[in-house]
Design an enzyme around this catalytic site. Sequence first.
Site: not given
Length: 217
Positions: A49-51, A132
């Site tokens: 996950s991009e976070n 993203g």
Amino acid sequence: MPYTKLSRDAIAQRVAQDIPEGAYVNLGIGLPTKIASYLPADKDIFLHSENGLLAFGPPPAKGEEDPELINAGKEFVTMLKGGSFFHHGDSFAMMRGGHLDICVLGAFQVASNGDLANWHTGEPDAIPAVGGAMDLAIGAKKVFVVTEHLTRQGEPKIVEQLSYPVTGIGCVDRIYSDLCVIDVTDTGLQVIEIIPGLSFAELQGLTGAHLLDATAA
């Protein structure tokens, strides 16, 4: 013959079947996040996950939510054994550096050559949401798109050329819609699956780009 479109959960379940053992996979916000609930427990698949999460699992049971365990869409997730957390800058470096095998993204439009539009419709009052997506579109080794085949107004989302702002050029490898599965190839859009009750001719009539029938191959 009547046909029934796939539900959003059925689309997610279908994509999950194509994710191989050992793959590092980013699931985009929205429909793609549902895929986490359908990945087989006996496969080692590493969700990113991009976070800043790696190796997270399906949503928790009701009442077991942890406010510190969320994906990029602010949905609760669980962590698998060996999962890790890191700065979102490192997460984007993974995305841009070609370290993800697959990303699964939603779409406003996909063009016949694999161009993707999924961050803005171009309407003056629309809220842009880049996130993203651009980094994933060019950084992942394979890009899968999940989408309804038509807009709420009945317009095709699969088109010859994009009319919305571009997210990535020639980046899409496969499209999963509520009507079919399409491979984006050098020779064109090859339909490899169609839902029961829908003919290829009917599917073509609902699509804004030329299709090739590979279902008999």
